[in-house]
Scaffold this active site. Structure first.
Site, PDB file in Angstrom:
ATOM      1  N   ASN A   1       0.986  -1.194  -0.016  1.00 40.78           N
ATOM      2  CA  ASN A   1       0.109   0.039  -0.002  1.00 40.78           C
ATOM      3  C   ASN A   1       0.788   1.214  -0.106  1.00 40.78           C
ATOM      4  OD1 ASN A   1      -1.788   2.110   0.417  1.00 40.78           O
ATOM      5  ND2 ASN A   1      -2.576   1.320   2.510  1.00 40.78           N
ATOM      6  N   TRP A   2       1.110   1.999  -1.152  1.00 42.26           N
ATOM      7  CA  TRP A   2       1.794   3.014  -1.120  1.00 42.26           C
ATOM      8  C   TRP A   2       1.163   4.292  -0.571  1.00 42.26           C
ATOM      9  CZ3 TRP A   2       4.735   3.614  -6.705  1.00 42.26           C
ATOM     10  CH2 TRP A   2       5.477   2.337  -6.844  1.00 42.26           C
ATOM     11  N   LYS A   3       0.096   4.368  -0.073  1.00 44.76           N
ATOM     12  CA  LYS A   3      -0.557   5.509   0.478  1.00 44.76           C
ATOM     13  C   LYS A   3      -0.594   6.703  -0.644  1.00 44.76           C
ATOM     14  CE  LYS A   3       0.093   3.064   4.792  1.00 44.76           C
ATOM     15  NZ  LYS A   3       0.326   3.158   6.456  1.00 44.76           N
TER      16      LYS A   3
ATOM     17  N   HIS B   1      -9.220   1.772   5.245  1.00 46.28           N
ATOM     18  CA  HIS B   1      -7.945   1.654   6.022  1.00 46.28           C
ATOM     19  C   HIS B   1      -8.157   2.733   7.149  1.00 46.28           C
ATOM     20  CE1 HIS B   1      -3.787   2.709   6.792  1.00 46.28           C
ATOM     21  NE2 HIS B   1      -3.491   1.742   5.973  1.00 46.28           N
TER      22      HIS B   1
ATOM     23  N   GLU C   1      -6.455   5.028   7.962  1.00 40.72           N
ATOM     24  CA  GLU C   1      -6.384   6.385   7.846  1.00 40.72           C
ATOM     25  C   GLU C   1      -7.564   7.175   7.251  1.00 40.72           C
ATOM     26  OE1 GLU C   1      -2.683   5.518   5.642  1.00 40.72           O
ATOM     27  OE2 GLU C   1      -1.813   5.152   7.368  1.00 40.72           O
TER      28      GLU C   1
ATOM     29  N   GLU D   1      -4.864  -4.601  10.771  1.00 41.01           N
ATOM     30  CA  GLU D   1      -3.921  -3.646  11.222  1.00 41.01           C
ATOM     31  C   GLU D   1      -4.136  -2.746  12.259  1.00 41.01           C
ATOM     32  OE1 GLU D   1      -1.996  -2.361   6.931  1.00 41.01           O
ATOM     33  OE2 GLU D   1      -3.838  -1.128   7.133  1.00 41.01           O
TER      34      GLU D   1
ATOM     35  N   GLY E   1       2.924   2.298  10.628  1.00 41.46           N
ATOM     36  CA  GLY E   1       4.089   3.360  10.772  1.00 41.46           C
ATOM     37  C   GLY E   1       4.837   3.845  11.819  1.00 41.46           C
TER      38      GLY E   1
ATOM     39  N   SER F   1       3.819  -1.920  10.012  1.00 41.50           N
ATOM     40  CA  SER F   1       5.233  -2.369  10.538  1.00 41.50           C
ATOM     41  C   SER F   1       5.819  -3.490  10.074  1.00 41.50           C
ATOM     42  CB  SER F   1       5.653  -1.655  11.845  1.00 41.50           C
ATOM     43  OG  SER F   1       5.216  -0.517  12.051  1.00 41.50           O
TER      44      SER F   1
ATOM     45  N   GLY G   1       3.236  -1.013   4.142  1.00 41.31           N
ATOM     46  CA  GLY G   1       2.949   0.238   3.913  1.00 41.31           C
ATOM     47  C   GLY G   1       4.400   0.619   3.464  1.00 41.31           C
ATOM     48  N   GLY G   2       5.211   1.131   4.214  1.00 41.43           N
ATOM     49  CA  GLY G   2       6.510   1.941   4.015  1.00 41.43           C
ATOM     50  C   GLY G   2       7.473   1.162   3.500  1.00 41.43           C
TER      51      GLY G   2
HETATM   52  P1  13P Z   1       3.332   0.418   7.660  1.00 45.43           P
HETATM   53  O1  13P Z   1       3.918  -0.838   6.781  1.00 45.43           O
HETATM   54  O2  13P Z   1       4.181   1.676   7.052  1.00 45.43           O
HETATM   55  O3  13P Z   1       3.491   0.335   8.889  1.00 45.43           O
HETATM   56  O4  13P Z   1       1.671   0.727   7.038  1.00 45.43           O
HETATM   57  C1  13P Z   1       0.867  -0.467   7.280  1.00 45.43           C
HETATM   58  C2  13P Z   1      -0.457  -0.019   6.580  1.00 45.43           C
HETATM   59  O5  13P Z   1      -1.087   0.858   6.883  1.00 45.43           O
HETATM   60  C3  13P Z   1      -0.675  -0.738   5.468  1.00 45.43           C
HETATM   61  O6  13P Z   1      -1.966  -0.393   4.764  1.00 45.43           O
END
Ligand code: 13P
Length: 250
Positions: free
Chosen positions: A11-13, A98, A100, A168, A174, A213, A234-235
């Site tokens: 997920n590149w957000k 999500h 967020e 999640e 993050g 993470s 994510g990251g």
């Molecule tokens: P991180 O891997 O950056 O913690 O993000 C997880 C996430 O929200 C994937 O949707």
């Protein structure tokens, strides 16, 4: 129970310009050189990159996903994108609910349910995200929160073939923090049970991803936990090297 093929999705957000497509090219190179891990692989770049990414991924081992959709197919909703548009741009799946989006845009379980139905209507899979906040975990409410989110967000006609759940924990996203293996196993077992309660036999085949993470250094220990059928990254999905190393946990 038949084995569930895992899925690792990136997920590149709200990250990535045209130049970031080089990371997709690099991922494809690594897979071509070293062979395919026994897992489905997906990248979910921002919508602006879907069409270009589609051209790179066509016919290859990596599928394309999007990050959100409007519940309706079309209409006067400035700035929004429908599931049909995302399908048209090349997406095979859409991340919905999500944390967020639940936080930034006040998305409720009912809205997530409607978005999931929109993805299904467009012939796409929905990756439905659930997870507790730090406060909810401290209050001992984790299982109840996750059960409630599932009950509200999962349409009763959801199928294993078109629905994925991503657990999640909000506090793990993050932050570099992850739950213990026992905690992940406990929540995933409850998700599995809740899915079979909600959608019956189909619930036994739904993939339940862990997200929050996930890094090259912890992927192996997280991905081998019972009822963890992959990861939503994510990251660490933004760099081909890290994402590829996570895939190699399989
Ligand atoms: P991180 O891997 O950056 O913690 O993000 C997880 C996430 O929200 C994937 O949707």
């Amino acid at each position: 129970m038949t084995a569930i093929r895992p899925l690792v999705a990136g997920n590149w957000k709200m990250n990535g310009l045209g130049a970031s497509l080089a990371e997709i090219a690099s991922l494809l190179d690594r897979l071509a050189q070293n062979g395919l891990p026994p897992t489905d692989i997906m990248v979910c770049p921002p919508a602006t990159l879907l069409t270009k990414a589609k051209l790179m991924l066509e016919g290859g081992p990596v599928t394309l996903g999007a990050q959100d959709c409007h519940p309706l197919a079309s209409g006067a909703h400035t700035g929004d994108l429908s599931a049909e548009m995302l399908a048209d741009a090349g997406a095979k799946a859409i991340i919905v609910g999500h944390s967020e989006r639940r936080t930034d845009h006040g998305e409720t379980d009912a809205m997530v349910n409607a978005k999931t139905q929109a993805a299904h209507r467009a012939g796409l899979s929905a990756i439905i995200c659930v997870g507790e906040t730090e406060q909810e975990r401290r209050n001992g409410a984790t299982l109840e929160v996750v059960q409630g989110q599932l009950a509200g967000s999962v349409p009763r006609d959801a199928r294993a073939a078109n629905t994925v759940i991503a657990y999640e924990p909000v506090w793990a996203i993050g932050s570099g923090l992850t739950p213990t293996q026992d905690d992940v196993a406990e929540v995933h077992a409850v998700i599995r049970a809740e899915l079979t309660r909600l959608i019956g036999e189909e619930g036994t085949g739904v993939r339940i991803l862990y997200g929050g993470s996930v890094k090259p250094g912890n992927a192996r220990e997280l991905l081998q936990i019972a009822n963890v059928n992959g990861a939503l990254v994510g990251g660490a999905s933004l760099k081909a090297e890290d994402f590829y190393t996570i895939l190699c946990a399989y």
